[in-house]
Design a protein around this motif. Structure first.
Motif, PDB file in Angstrom:
ATOM      1  N   THR A  20       0.831  -1.210   0.000  1.00  0.00           N
ATOM      2  CA  THR A  20       0.000   0.000   0.000  1.00  0.00           C
ATOM      3  C   THR A  20       0.862   1.254   0.000  1.00  0.00           C
ATOM      4  OG1 THR A  20      -0.162  -0.384   2.366  1.00  0.00           O
ATOM      5  CG2 THR A  20      -2.085  -0.946   1.038  1.00  0.00           C
ATOM      6  N   GLN A  21       2.150   1.080  -0.199  1.00  0.00           N
ATOM      7  CA  GLN A  21       3.098   2.202  -0.307  1.00  0.00           C
ATOM      8  C   GLN A  21       3.015   3.159   0.864  1.00  0.00           C
ATOM      9  OE1 GLN A  21       1.998   3.752  -4.085  1.00  0.00           O
ATOM     10  NE2 GLN A  21       2.822   2.001  -5.193  1.00  0.00           N
ATOM     11  N   LEU A  22       3.048   2.590   2.061  1.00  0.00           N
ATOM     12  CA  LEU A  22       2.936   3.416   3.261  1.00  0.00           C
ATOM     13  C   LEU A  22       4.273   3.494   4.029  1.00  0.00           C
ATOM     14  CD1 LEU A  22      -0.513   2.122   4.482  1.00  0.00           C
ATOM     15  CD2 LEU A  22      -0.025   4.486   3.850  1.00  0.00           C
ATOM     16  N   GLU A  23       5.348   3.071   3.384  1.00  0.00           N
ATOM     17  CA  GLU A  23       6.636   2.961   4.071  1.00  0.00           C
ATOM     18  C   GLU A  23       7.001   4.220   4.843  1.00  0.00           C
ATOM     19  OE1 GLU A  23       6.140   2.200   0.908  1.00  0.00           O
ATOM     20  OE2 GLU A  23       7.191   0.356   0.319  1.00  0.00           O
ATOM     21  N   SER A  24       6.840   5.369   4.188  1.00  0.00           N
ATOM     22  CA  SER A  24       7.326   6.609   4.818  1.00  0.00           C
ATOM     23  C   SER A  24       6.393   7.087   5.937  1.00  0.00           C
ATOM     24  CB  SER A  24       7.464   7.698   3.751  1.00  0.00           C
ATOM     25  OG  SER A  24       6.210   7.889   3.137  1.00  0.00           O
ATOM     26  N   LEU A  25       5.222   6.484   6.045  1.00  0.00           N
ATOM     27  CA  LEU A  25       4.247   6.977   7.025  1.00  0.00           C
ATOM     28  C   LEU A  25       4.066   6.022   8.200  1.00  0.00           C
ATOM     29  CD1 LEU A  25       1.519   7.950   4.415  1.00  0.00           C
ATOM     30  CD2 LEU A  25       3.205   9.479   5.417  1.00  0.00           C
ATOM     31  N   ALA A  26       4.828   4.949   8.219  1.00  0.00           N
ATOM     32  CA  ALA A  26       4.560   3.854   9.149  1.00  0.00           C
ATOM     33  C   ALA A  26       4.502   4.285  10.612  1.00  0.00           C
ATOM     34  CB  ALA A  26       5.606   2.767   8.973  1.00  0.00           C
ATOM     35  N   LEU A  27       5.271   5.311  10.975  1.00  0.00           N
ATOM     36  CA  LEU A  27       5.334   5.671  12.393  1.00  0.00           C
ATOM     37  C   LEU A  27       4.418   6.824  12.752  1.00  0.00           C
ATOM     38  CD1 LEU A  27       9.158   5.175  12.900  1.00  0.00           C
ATOM     39  CD2 LEU A  27       7.286   3.612  13.442  1.00  0.00           C
ATOM     40  N   ARG A  28       3.640   7.294  11.789  1.00  0.00           N
ATOM     41  CA  ARG A  28       2.743   8.420  12.090  1.00  0.00           C
ATOM     42  C   ARG A  28       1.449   7.935  12.711  1.00  0.00           C
ATOM     43  NH1 ARG A  28       2.825  12.615   7.158  1.00  0.00           N
ATOM     44  NH2 ARG A  28       5.074  12.736   6.885  1.00  0.00           N
ATOM     45  N   LYS A  29       0.783   8.856  13.386  1.00  0.00           N
ATOM     46  CA  LYS A  29      -0.562   8.583  13.898  1.00  0.00           C
ATOM     47  C   LYS A  29      -1.569   8.955  12.807  1.00  0.00           C
ATOM     48  CE  LYS A  29       0.377   7.350  18.187  1.00  0.00           C
ATOM     49  NZ  LYS A  29       0.624   8.273  19.284  1.00  0.00           N
ATOM     50  N   PRO A  30      -2.733   8.285  12.803  1.00  0.00           N
ATOM     51  CA  PRO A  30      -3.720   8.536  11.746  1.00  0.00           C
ATOM     52  C   PRO A  30      -4.094  10.019  11.583  1.00  0.00           C
ATOM     53  CG  PRO A  30      -4.366   6.641  13.029  1.00  0.00           C
ATOM     54  CD  PRO A  30      -3.158   7.204  13.691  1.00  0.00           C
ATOM     55  N   ALA A  31      -4.103  10.761  12.691  1.00  0.00           N
ATOM     56  CA  ALA A  31      -4.524  12.162  12.612  1.00  0.00           C
ATOM     57  C   ALA A  31      -3.603  12.968  11.707  1.00  0.00           C
ATOM     58  CB  ALA A  31      -4.564  12.788  14.004  1.00  0.00           C
ATOM     59  N   LYS A  32      -2.365  12.452  11.512  1.00  0.00           N
ATOM     60  CA  LYS A  32      -1.393  13.205  10.720  1.00  0.00           C
ATOM     61  C   LYS A  32      -1.420  12.804   9.242  1.00  0.00           C
ATOM     62  CE  LYS A  32       0.589  15.647  13.936  1.00  0.00           C
ATOM     63  NZ  LYS A  32       0.944  14.993  15.174  1.00  0.00           N
ATOM     64  N   LEU A  33      -2.416  11.985   8.849  1.00  0.00           N
ATOM     65  CA  LEU A  33      -2.472  11.505   7.474  1.00  0.00           C
ATOM     66  C   LEU A  33      -3.593  12.186   6.697  1.00  0.00           C
ATOM     67  CD1 LEU A  33      -2.162   7.636   8.036  1.00  0.00           C
ATOM     68  CD2 LEU A  33      -0.324   9.283   7.693  1.00  0.00           C
ATOM     69  N   SER A  34      -3.433  12.225   5.357  1.00  0.00           N
ATOM     70  CA  SER A  34      -4.505  12.731   4.502  1.00  0.00           C
ATOM     71  C   SER A  34      -5.567  11.643   4.369  1.00  0.00           C
ATOM     72  CB  SER A  34      -3.952  13.099   3.138  1.00  0.00           C
ATOM     73  OG  SER A  34      -3.648  11.914   2.426  1.00  0.00           O
TER      74      SER A  34
END
Lengths: 366, 360, 302
Positions: free
Chosen positions: B123-137
């Protein structure tokens, strides 16, 4: 039917009130009435000391108004006088706890007893040292009473002889005491400190205080509750939480009305007592009217009326003739002298802060 | 391909007095992408929730690979849901969210890490793996929700309008990658949407739902080409309805459709229908317009409106019968038609479909 | 020039809007605190207060008296009590809030109100009702005697630390229930479904989803219970026994009443204030650390 009875009672009341008003010799008081017409006499007093059953008589006689403010404790009284002074109050009714201090610190005025003819009828033993200074009278006794040892007649076959009964393990967890520094006085009496000088209870040395503290700490394990109000101690007796406590006649009457058998005694060591007295606040603009009121209320009839409301003892033995036999018995109006021997009337404690500290240490068990 | 993964047998469900799903039957093939398409309140989400286990049917049975799953609680069913609003755990990171299902199933640490890594890569989420959902688009959250379900390798993936909250452009993009992912993994998907275009883009088959029933089940082309009911016809694409009666021809086939003002030939393969009154459905893009009367049949009318839609123009023709006919023609720099023109409309009879009126 | 002028005017308007709030704050918060603060450095005289700066009041609080007891020990006692009340209120309100949130479908609001209603009952009345229940001849003892569990009435139910904790727990539970319930209420149902869907059973869903998300509410509620019970002097004096009726708030009250030593009372007040402010800072940080629910709406698209 009930309606009819009520209207009969109402009519009877109205007639009796108008009769009473008619009786109070209009003619001779006419000058005085004219003089004070419309004035207001302000009093800072304990609850029960401004009952309409007697203040109304005075108000009517002189065409004045009595304004009463109430205090709940000695400190409350001090704080209110401090805040208001002679502008706010004409008369205060402290007991020995604060009276000496009020006199010494010049907050109250000497009282002209020539304006108070009834003063001569007061039992001389009640004119205490802390009411006089430089040959002048600063306090006129109003009501008084002993601090009894009250016990449950169903539990005690005979009256306890000594205050040490409170420490008796038989009654462990069944003892009530007032949440007040006066418990230190009781221990002082048990220590025999006031044999020579009654004032010794109120001027205990640090060493004596330490002994009293230790003794009271021992009492903690026997005490069910240190109560703060008369209502609370009544409930404690009524609910059989306690069987013995220091207390006042009001408690006996209130609890026995519920079918219980409370009794009172004064232990061999003696007990403390209190005398409420009238003092006139410095700067009062109604000093003459205040004297008139004092004269009225320490008179035989005024005393009897106050006793009827409060059940406290009277300072004027002549009041007996206006009291029911029951009330006479309850207030010991005929046994005053024999009681006085056993009584040590509360006095001002110069080192009150330290007494308070000791009492707090006892209560926190530290 | 043809073995049945999910089977829904005579399932009914009501909430209080409202019947939501009504004696419904449906089979989903293994590896198939099936869409439940219908307006809100048609029962599609309830059906999905019954498969997931959040609702229990009043009647009927639901089977997965031939075994009833009704007695299995949702946490032990081998299906996973992608929720409408993603339902990501706000207190967990993207990675923790994806690992949640494996953690619940007590998958050993190593296997868990490997599978989570794979899902993240997919799902190409490598760079976001450590973020919390609130910080995602929104699109990123969507991908996390899909990864969180996929990682469990469910037998069936249930998707409840998962793209509904995204804007149009992002939605198209996600549709394509979702479809690609599904094909790659050969996963069985049941997808709920009310967006017809989305349904057509994604689905192997579409089930058009209305009032707790399936109105029509088929491939997108089947439903578009031969809608079984006026509802299906209208819900998948635009169409024109003409009302009239059938007329029996001399050879015994019913091959003419008589409207108030004209006679229209029908496709020869039309079934014998008992209903006297019928509706004839013809898609706007199949109609051609002529200034001169063509040799074949034609309906005469007058152009009352022309709307430019980009690739197409939509022309509204008012027929002599009073009915309106919508026609789509490829747009050109200079339109051959003007409002007020008298015009003849015609079409290849094979493109029109009869629909029984009782279904309206 | 013109812009500066306009800015000046809007600043003036802003000042006008804020003025009442600022005046209120100064009059009823800042001034009294300042007053308390200055009093704490003065000394008591019989009729007045001596205005000379010194730290004697603080020294007195933290050192032993001639009889060997240090007043600050009462503060420690009070903190212990507050901890107990906090734990008890949480143990009571969390399951209750959880029950109302997740298990009750009808009359949810009514049940919630039922728990909150005691807030409108007079404090004294609630304390008295406990006397009736816990007394030597009270309801609880009569019940235990009737059951034969005890053969003499249990005395430590009333006029002890136990009754103070029970009374305070009763009084402060609504304050804890409200934030805990709100926190639970804000957990979207679909998060619980998602956890179920991903294989979480009831217990694991609770441990991994519900509890972490309710933590901010639990912290808020716990802070309420702690601070309120620390400052309560009525419950100890009504329900406490001989040595459990005097907590730190009673000592402060005494200084402004019977003992008439305002500077000393002010000093203790400042000590408590500093303690509470420190506590609020810590719990505030914890709460922020655990509150993740805001701004996760799916519509946060760029």
């Amino acid at each position: 039917m009930t309606k009819k009875i009520w209207s009969v009672i109402a009519v009877a009341m109205i007639t009796s009130i108008s009769l009473l008003a008619g009786c109070s010799g209009k003619e001779e008081k006419k000058d005085a009435a004219h003089e004070f017409q419309g004035s207001t006499l302000s009093m800072l007093i304990w609850e029960g000391y401004a009952d309409p059953s007697f203040t109304a008589l005075f108000e009517k006689q002189y065409g004045v108004k009595i304004k009463a403010s109430y205090v709940t404790s000695d400190d409350d009284l001090l704080a209110k006088i401090k805040a208001g002074g002679g502008d706010a109050y004409d008369i205060v009714t402290p007991n020995g706890t604060m009276a000496g201090f009020l006199m010494e610190s010049g907050i109250t005025e000497p009282i002209d007893t020539s304006l108070i003819p009834n003063f001569k009828d007061i039992s001389p033993r009640l004119i205490l040292p802390d009411m006089k200074k430089d040959g002048k009278i600063y306090g006129v006794p109003y009501m008084w009473g002993p601090n009894y040892l009250i016990y449950d007649g169903d539990v005690f076959a005979e009256a306890p002889k000594s205050w040490s009964v409170l420490w008796d393990s038989t009654y462990k967890g069944k003892v009530g005491m007032w949440d007040d520094i006066s418990n230190i006085y009781i221990v002082g009496e048990m220590m025999g400190l006031d044999k020579k000088d009654p004032g010794a209870l109120y001027n205990m040395t640090e060493e004596q205080l330490a002994t009293a503290r230790k003794k009271l700490m021992e009492l903690n394990s026997s005490v069910r509750k240190y109560w703060v109000s008369a209502g609370e101690v009544n409930d404690l007796f009524a609910n059989k939480e306690i069987v013995i406590s220091m207390g006042w006649p009001l408690t006996i009457r209130a609890v026995n009305e519920k079918g219980r058998h409370l009794k009172w005694t004064i232990p061999e060591e003696g007990t403390t007592g209190w005398v409420d007295r009238f003092m006139i606040v410095k700067g009062s603009k109604n000093q003459k009217l205040a004297s008139l009121y004092i004269n009225f209320i320490i008179g035989a009839e005024g005393q009897a009326l106050t006793a009827k409301v409060t059940n406290y003892s009277v300072v004027n033995p002549k009041a007996a003739e206006f009291m029911s036999p029951e009330l006479q018995k309850m207030t010991y109006v005929h046994e005053m002298d024999s009681l006085f021997v056993k009584l040590n009337f509360w006095q001002y404690v110069a080192n009150r802060a330290r007494y308070n500290e000791i009492w707090t240490e006892v209560k926190t068990g530290k | 391909m043809n073995d049945i993964m999910v089977e829904i047998r005579n399932v009914s469900k009501s909430f209080g007095k409202t019947s939501v799903v009504n004696d419904l039957n449906l089979s989903v093939h293994s590896g198939e992408f099936l869409t439940l398409l219908g307006p809100s309140g048609c029962g599609k989400t309830t059906l999905l929730r019954m498969i997931a286990g959040f609702e229990y049917p009043d009647k009927g049975d639901i089977l997965i690979q031939g075994k009833s799953i009704l007695s299995i609680p949702p946490n032990r069913r081998e299906v996973n849901t992608v929720f409408q609003s993603y339902a990501l755990f706000p207190h967990l990171t993207v990675r923790e969210n994806i690992a949640f299902g494996l953690k619940m199933k007590k998958v050993p640490r190593e296997a868990m890490d490997r599978r989570v890594d794979a899902a993240i890569e997919l799902t190409q989420l490598e760079s976001l793996a450590l973020r919390k959902p609130a910080k995602l688009s929104g699109g990123q959250q969507q991908r996390v929700a899909i990864a969180r379900s996929l990682v469990n390798e469910p037998k069936v993936l249930l998707l409840d309008e998962p793209l509904g909250a995204l804007d149009l452009q992002l939605r198209r993009q996600m549709q394509i990658s979702l479809r690609r992912l599904q094909r790659r993994l050969g996963m069985t998907c049941v997808y709920v949407t009310h967006d017809q275009e989305e349904a057509m883009t994604l689905s192997d088959r579409i089930a058009i739902m209305n009032a707790g029933r399936i109105e029509q089940l088929g491939t997108p082309a089947e439903i578009y080409g031969t809608p079984a009911t006026p509802f299906a016809a209208r819900f998948l694409g635009d169409t024109n309805f003409l009302s009239g009666t059938l007329q029996r021809a001399a050879d015994g086939t019913m091959n003419r459709f008589i409207t108030a003002t004209s006679e229209i030939p029908l496709p020869t393969n039309v079934e014998l229908l008992k209903e006297k009154y019928q509706s004839l459905s013809i898609r706007p893009e199949y109609i051609s317009l002529h200034h001169e009367k063509p040799t074949d049949f034609a309906l005469q009318g007058k152009i009352i409106e022309e709307n430019f839609l980009g690739l197409f123009s939509r022309i509204t023709v008012s027929l002599a019968s009073g009915e309106h006919l919508f026609v789509l023609i490829p747009s050109s720099a200079k339109s051959p038609y003007t409002v007020g023109d008298n015009i003849f409309a015609t079409w290849d009879p094979a493109q029109a479909h009869l629909i029984g009126m009782d279904n309206i | 020039m013109r812009q500066g002028n306009r800015q000046g005017r809007s600043r003036f308007v802003l000042l006008g809007i804020l003025a009442p709030a600022v005046i209120w704050l100064v009059l009823f918060l800042i001034l009294p605190y300042f007053n308390l603060f200055s009093f704490s450095f003065w000394q008591n005289d019989v009729f007045t207060v001596r205005h000379e700066f010194n730290l004697l009041n603080y020294a007195k609080f933290f050192t032993e008296s001639q009889t060997g007891a240090a007043p600050y020990l009462v503060l420690l006692d009070t903190l212990k009590l507050a901890c107990w009340v906090t734990v008890c209120t949480l143990l009571l309100s969390f399951p209750l809030a959880y029950f109302i949130r997740f298990k009750v479908t009808r009359y949810k609001q009514a049940l919630y109100m039922l728990v909150i209603i005691p807030l409108w009952v007079s404090y004294i009345m609630r304390a008295y009702s406990w006397k009736i229940i816990l007394g030597t001849n009270g309801i609880l003892n009569s019940f235990l005697l009737w059951l034969g569990i005890v053969d003499t009435p249990v005395s430590f139910f009333l006029y002890s630390d136990v009754s103070v904790i029970i009374g305070m727990t009763h009084i402060y539970t609504p304050f804890v229930l409200m934030p805990v319930y709100t926190a639970l209420e804000q957990i979207p149902q679909n998060l619980i479904e998602a956890s179920n869907d991903l294989g979480g059973n009831r217990l694991r869903t609770f441990l991994h989803v519900v509890f972490p998300l309710a933590l901010p509410g639990i912290i808020t509620g716990g802070t309420y219970a702690f601070v309120l019970s620390m400052g309560d002097f009525l419950a100890p004096s009504l329900l406490g026994g001989p040595t459990s009726s005097t907590k730190i708030a009673n000592i402060v009250q005494q200084q402004f009443g019977t003992s008439n030593n305002w500077p000393y009372g002010a000093a203790i007040g400042i000590v408590i204030l500093v303690l509470v402010l420190g506590l609020l800072e810590v719990t505030g940080r914890l709460e922020r650390h655990f509150s993740k629910l805001e701004s996760t709406s799916p519509r946060t698209l760029r």
